[in-house]
Scaffold this active site. Structure first.
Site, mmCIF file in Angstrom:
data_model
loop_
_atom_site.group_PDB
_atom_site.id
_atom_site.type_symbol
_atom_site.label_atom_id
_atom_site.label_comp_id
_atom_site.label_asym_id
_atom_site.label_seq_id
_atom_site.Cartn_x
_atom_site.Cartn_y
_atom_site.Cartn_z
ATOM 1 N N HIS A 1 6.078 88.772 16.061
ATOM 2 C CA HIS A 1 6.908 88.333 14.934
ATOM 3 C C HIS A 1 6.664 89.320 13.800
ATOM 4 O O HIS A 1 5.549 89.863 13.671
ATOM 5 C CB HIS A 1 6.483 86.944 14.446
ATOM 6 N N HIS B 1 0.423 79.133 29.874
ATOM 7 C CA HIS B 1 -0.600 79.288 28.821
ATOM 8 C C HIS B 1 -1.485 78.056 28.608
ATOM 9 O O HIS B 1 -1.402 77.397 27.582
ATOM 10 C CB HIS B 1 0.025 79.724 27.496
ATOM 11 N N LYS C 1 12.888 78.902 33.077
ATOM 12 C CA LYS C 1 11.875 78.483 32.109
ATOM 13 C C LYS C 1 12.334 77.208 31.415
ATOM 14 O O LYS C 1 13.432 77.155 30.866
ATOM 15 C CB LYS C 1 11.664 79.598 31.062
ATOM 16 N N ALA D 1 5.083 80.672 15.010
ATOM 17 C CA ALA D 1 4.042 80.599 16.046
ATOM 18 C C ALA D 1 4.206 81.763 17.006
ATOM 19 O O ALA D 1 5.306 82.033 17.480
ATOM 20 C CB ALA D 1 4.155 79.280 16.795
ATOM 21 N N ASN E 1 13.582 83.147 25.544
ATOM 22 C CA ASN E 1 13.855 82.365 24.320
ATOM 23 C C ASN E 1 14.367 83.247 23.182
ATOM 24 O O ASN E 1 13.800 83.276 22.096
ATOM 25 C CB ASN E 1 12.624 81.558 23.882
ATOM 26 N N HIS F 1 3.694 86.379 31.610
ATOM 27 C CA HIS F 1 4.320 85.613 30.503
ATOM 28 C C HIS F 1 4.395 86.527 29.288
ATOM 29 O O HIS F 1 3.382 86.782 28.627
ATOM 30 C CB HIS F 1 3.484 84.365 30.180
ATOM 31 N N HIS G 1 6.872 87.954 25.822
ATOM 32 C CA HIS G 1 8.055 87.941 24.946
ATOM 33 C C HIS G 1 8.316 89.369 24.497
ATOM 34 O O HIS G 1 7.466 89.983 23.848
ATOM 35 C CB HIS G 1 7.814 87.046 23.729
ATOM 36 N N LEU G 2 9.489 89.875 24.862
ATOM 37 C CA LEU G 2 9.848 91.249 24.464
ATOM 38 C C LEU G 2 10.851 91.266 23.323
ATOM 39 O O LEU G 2 11.123 92.334 22.757
ATOM 40 C CB LEU G 2 10.422 92.018 25.652
ATOM 41 N N ARG G 3 11.451 90.082 22.997
ATOM 42 C CA ARG G 3 12.479 90.004 21.940
ATOM 43 C C ARG G 3 13.654 90.903 22.278
ATOM 44 O O ARG G 3 13.853 91.297 23.414
ATOM 45 C CB ARG G 3 11.895 90.364 20.569
ATOM 46 N N ASP H 1 1.473 85.925 27.027
ATOM 47 C CA ASP H 1 2.243 85.263 25.964
ATOM 48 C C ASP H 1 2.246 86.098 24.687
ATOM 49 O O ASP H 1 2.262 85.552 23.578
ATOM 50 C CB ASP H 1 1.712 83.850 25.675
ATOM 51 N N HIS I 1 6.749 75.270 29.553
ATOM 52 C CA HIS I 1 5.935 75.143 28.339
ATOM 53 C C HIS I 1 5.565 73.659 28.281
ATOM 54 O O HIS I 1 6.371 72.826 27.890
ATOM 55 C CB HIS I 1 6.733 75.576 27.096
#
Ligand code: DOR
Ligand code: ZN
Length: 339
Positions: A245, A169, A96, A257, A40, A12, A14-16, A241, A135
């Protein structure tokens, strides 16, 4: 003292996108055989073309041919049987589901999870052998959101017994029994949910860098989840996860978040497993469980860790992304990657 981990996976992540992608990809690509990349983005990665283009950008940013980004499709109202079939044929194995409004980047999520149109897509996913990541949070009181979502997992797990469902998560100790109850329900555990509690967010001075969804919960929740990880419970894989940011977007009135943990994951896990005399279970937790649950290959990638001090940077970044503050910024761990 040394430790080797063969073929770990982060299930899980997030690489953006550019330019953040270029700054953060290396932390995972270097030490993991693969990672399940969350879709996302804005706009969401909700069709095959977007997923394939995103995969190309990730591979370019990683510059490491031993890392495989496992792509997922964002489940929106747009996703239908034909699109999902095409995606599966092109090698995409994951969808997802975000409940609309539940977290960062969930604006395009699903508002009625048990609506016929969604169930139809899940039926196709079941037939195709596509894995469903969820989620799992309601829009109720923040500490009860995960538990309030249990009935949806129960309904989906029963309606689609051949669909592999991942409860992402876990943050609430009550979710452990639910995962154990259904054969087709599995889960991921993050570093932060097994080591921190709400006290780390608001117990002293407000710490926005520990603010995430699902919110960190009680010490009892944290300790129960930690025991699950330490025992390398066969239904739970590691999924960080890690969710970077910009510092400016965390330290402001509408603080985003997400916890950025990628730069320190395996040293931190080694320290915890070592402290609890469970180092022998770490490879199962970060590698074998994911390989078995998601049918992923055991690759030749061997990660070596050694017992020497490692200080987490205060921030990472540069000209293009300014600053991102990692979890445990400035803290020293007693395990490090061996160069
Ligand atoms: O804290 C979170 N941040 N939880 C999520 O589910 C999404 C993530 C993000 O994308 O920043
Ligand atoms: Zn996430």
């Amino acid at each position: 003292m040394q430790l080797t981990l063969q073929s770990p996976y982060d299930m899980h992540l997030h690489l953006r996108d550019t330019p953040m992608l270029e700054a953060v990809a290396k932390y995972t690509a270097r030490y993991f055989s693969g990672a399940l990349v969350m879709p996302n983005l804005n706009p969401p990665v909700d069709c095959l073309d977007l997923a394939l283009a995103y995969k190309e950008r990730i591979l370019k940013a990683c510059g490491d041919s031993t890392f495989t980004p496992l792509m997922s499709l964002y489940l929106t109202e747009k996703l239908d049987r034909a699109q999902l079939k095409m995606a599966k044929e092109a090698g995409i194995q994951f969808i997802k589901l975000y409940p609309k409004g539940a977290t960062t980047g969930s604006e395009s999520g699903v508002s009625a999870i048990l609506a016929p149109k969604v169930l139809e897509v899940l039926e196709v996913a079941q037939d195709l052998g596509v894995i469903l990541s969820i989620h799992g949070e309601s829009n109720g009181f923040v500490m009860e959101r995960e538990a309030e979502f249990h009935s949806i997992f129960a309904e989906l797990a029963t309606t689609f017994p051949r669909l592999k469902i991942i409860f992402e998560h876990l943050s609430d100790h009550r979710s452990i029994a639910l995962v154990e109850k259904y054969d087709n329900l599995f889960a991921t555990l993050t570093l932060h949910h097994i080591t921190l509690s709400l006290d780390d967010v608001i117990g002293g001075a407000l710490n926005p860098h520990c603010f995430c969804k699902p919110i960190l919960k009680t010490p009892k929740d944290r300790d129960a989840l930690l025991q699950v990880a330490l025992s390398a419970h066969s239904k739970f894989s590691f999924g960080s996860d890690s969710a970077p940011h910009l510092q400016a977007n965390k330290e402001c009135a509408k603080g985003a978040a997400g916890i950025f943990s990628a730069p320190l994951l395996l040293p931190a896990l080694a320290e915890i497993f070592d402290a609890h005399h469970r180092l022998e279970n770490l490879e199962s937790f970060v590698a074998h469980n994911a390989q078995r649950i998601y049918h992923l290959p055991k690759t030749d990638k061997i990660v070596r860790l050694t017992k020497k001090s490692f200080k987490v940077a205060d921030s990472i970044g540069g000209d293009s992304i300014r600053s991102v503050v990692p979890l445990f910024a400035g803290r020293t761990f007693s395990w490090d990657y061996e160069c």
